[in-house]
Write an enzyme that holds these catalytic residues in place. Sequence first.
Site, short mmCIF file in Angstrom:
data_model
loop_
_atom_site.label_atom_id
_atom_site.label_comp_id
_atom_site.label_asym_id
_atom_site.label_seq_id
_atom_site.Cartn_x
_atom_site.Cartn_y
_atom_site.Cartn_z
N ASP A 71 0.82 -1.21 0.00
CA ASP A 71 0.00 0.00 0.00
C ASP A 71 0.85 1.26 0.00
O ASP A 71 0.46 2.28 -0.57
CB ASP A 71 -0.94 0.00 1.21
CG ASP A 71 -2.16 -0.86 1.00
OD1 ASP A 71 -2.09 -1.78 0.16
OD2 ASP A 71 -3.19 -0.63 1.65
N CYS B 137 1.01 -8.15 5.36
CA CYS B 137 0.67 -6.75 5.14
C CYS B 137 -0.81 -6.52 4.85
O CYS B 137 -1.62 -7.42 4.92
CB CYS B 137 1.58 -6.15 4.08
SG CYS B 137 3.26 -5.91 4.72
N ASP B 138 -1.12 -5.27 4.47
CA ASP B 138 -2.44 -4.68 4.65
C ASP B 138 -3.63 -5.51 4.17
O ASP B 138 -4.59 -5.70 4.90
CB ASP B 138 -2.48 -3.32 3.97
CG ASP B 138 -1.59 -2.31 4.67
OD1 ASP B 138 -0.59 -2.73 5.27
OD2 ASP B 138 -1.87 -1.11 4.61
N LYS B 139 -3.64 -5.96 2.93
CA LYS B 139 -4.81 -6.67 2.41
C LYS B 139 -4.63 -8.17 2.40
O LYS B 139 -5.58 -8.90 2.11
CB LYS B 139 -5.13 -6.19 0.98
CG LYS B 139 -5.32 -4.69 0.86
CD LYS B 139 -6.36 -4.17 1.83
CE LYS B 139 -6.40 -2.67 1.86
NZ LYS B 139 -5.17 -2.04 2.36
N CYS C 271 5.39 -2.39 8.42
CA CYS C 271 5.82 -1.10 8.95
C CYS C 271 5.63 -1.02 10.46
O CYS C 271 4.67 -1.57 11.01
CB CYS C 271 5.09 0.03 8.24
SG CYS C 271 5.53 0.16 6.50
N GLU D 290 -6.80 4.96 0.04
CA GLU D 290 -6.38 5.49 1.33
C GLU D 290 -5.94 6.93 1.17
O GLU D 290 -5.30 7.29 0.18
CB GLU D 290 -5.23 4.66 1.90
CG GLU D 290 -5.66 3.27 2.31
CD GLU D 290 -4.54 2.46 2.92
OE1 GLU D 290 -4.86 1.46 3.57
OE2 GLU D 290 -3.36 2.84 2.76
N SER E 255 -5.06 5.20 5.60
CA SER E 255 -3.98 4.30 5.97
C SER E 255 -3.96 4.16 7.48
O SER E 255 -4.37 5.06 8.21
CB SER E 255 -2.65 4.85 5.47
OG SER E 255 -1.57 4.24 6.14
#
Length: 617
Positions: A81, A122-124, A195, A491, A517
């Site tokens: 992302d 990570c995000d998704k 992150c 985002e 985000s």
Amino acid sequence: MTPYRSRTSTHGRTMAGARGLWRATGMKDEDFGKPIIAIANSFTQFVPGHVHLKDMGQLVAAEIAAAGGVAKEFNTIAVDDGIAMGHDGMLYSLPSRELIADAVEYMVNAHCADALVCISNCDKITPGMLMAAMRLNIPTIFVSGGPMEAGKVVLGGTERSVDLIDAMVVAGDAKVSDADVETIERSACPTCGSCSGMFTANSMNCLTEALGLSLPGNGSALATHVARRGLFEEAGRRIVDLAKRRYEHDDESTLPRAIASFKAFENAMSVDIAMGGSTNTVLHLLAAAQEGEVPFTMADIDRLSRRIPHLCKVSPSTADFYMEDVHRAGGVMGIMGELSRAGLLHEDLPTVHTPTLKAALDHWDIRRPVDDAVRAFFRAAPGGVRTVVPFSTDRLWDSLDDDRETGCIRDLDHAYSRDGGLAVLYGNLAPNGCIVKTAGVDASILTFTGTVRLCESQDEAVARILGGEIQAGDVVLVRYEGPKGGPGMQEMLYPTSYLKSRGLGKVCALVTDGRFSGGSSGLSIGHVSPEAAAGGPIGLVEEGDIIVIDIPARSIVVDLSDEELAARRSAMEARGRAGWKPAKPRKRAVSPALRAYAALTTSADRGAVRDVSQVER
């Protein structure tokens, strides 16, 4: 005894061809009849949170084989992302969640796998795999790649920790020199891993732990620390045990829908609220609940947000603590321990590692009598060396952070607030609700009245902020960026970062039908539902309108009469096919794949999941 699913393709005369193919993958006579465990890996060289996962599948596979199972690994995609941020690449981020969920379902069902290990980060990726696990409802364990270490930088003679968001904020601040921007850029992301703040990736990995679908420490143990290796190995051993219990002993408590029940979703959301997690977690938990037919809704989140205290504040809400500090304070088990002591947790629920959550807390909560191995596990510390190699440090903190007054995790008596770090707001602007991360909102603007500065895209918002058009007291309203209108629900990290870099983070609001985000902070209100493209009132707002935000009262309204809103709606409907679209042209290439996503998706209050009933006849 429930037959193993894999017998469909491994037993019987008519499956001679399938067995021949299985043999070509390395299976031997003695393997037919063992549970076949799918390993869904997400290694890619595009994403620092996944760059170190290449060998993790085989690490898990070796333990599966030793425990009496057969491991078969495959890969999914993974979008970064942060790299996709700020341009049309972000249109693909949320839709990739559905692709990942589908890919896992397709591979597992096509090959009749008996159980599943999800290697995500990570995000998704974690949400997509979680959705698949809830659909499939076969024994599943999650093990993530782990957080990266926080960066360290010396500026003006002082060392401080930094992360990705610092690099974005200083890049938009003209007062910061190019040299200092470069210094922070080079220091912000020093290792492999997700992150280092409580952004979406780490929030979701914490929540799989809170749901009971991953092992203690999954959400917080650093990617670089040898302590995480044990999580991968234990996942391989435990998944075989879960599979045998399910199929050989008819133990349904091993299934995702039994573990991630309604009460477990309440627990996970309570942890999210207590730790001030990313607002994206709301979207993903709602989506996972729908996939598992769990009746968990925005109304439940609203109810919980009014009673769960805010116990943990981590970057981006503060520069004092990062994920490595959360781990030192006891991780997710430490947060759940405080909720337990406050009587705010369901503890009679199974997990993938213990018969009940209570048993897990008794063993893993550092404020209870725990053994030396547990204490050593949570003392796992950053190595302080730039690397993309996992398990490359065995450094330990000298002590744990068990200070519940001013430490990383607080107890109920010393909570940041008695209501939590996330809130659901309702009103004529968001009849179905919207989300704000209150953990990142300055106390001075918990109530806010401002003038609308209307933006028909994220790009326009960035241009107006950097162009000096936004002033103190403004509400930057960004619409047609929802799941359908974007499409893809971008985002808004760059707009919020630039508001901060312009000194407007505590004197402006940003409201959108898009999302934020996990790195966003400030008065950032997203997921406005229904979205503009679905006929939501946000599509009726005009430049100069007044918006009134009252977080304590859980309210957001545009200061217009019902009659005025009705008149504007009538005018919009009269435009026919031209209605409910951006008033200004956007330079945005929307591919057939994205158009297909837009045609099926729903607004954020439903988790932006697909609704195929829209096209079924």
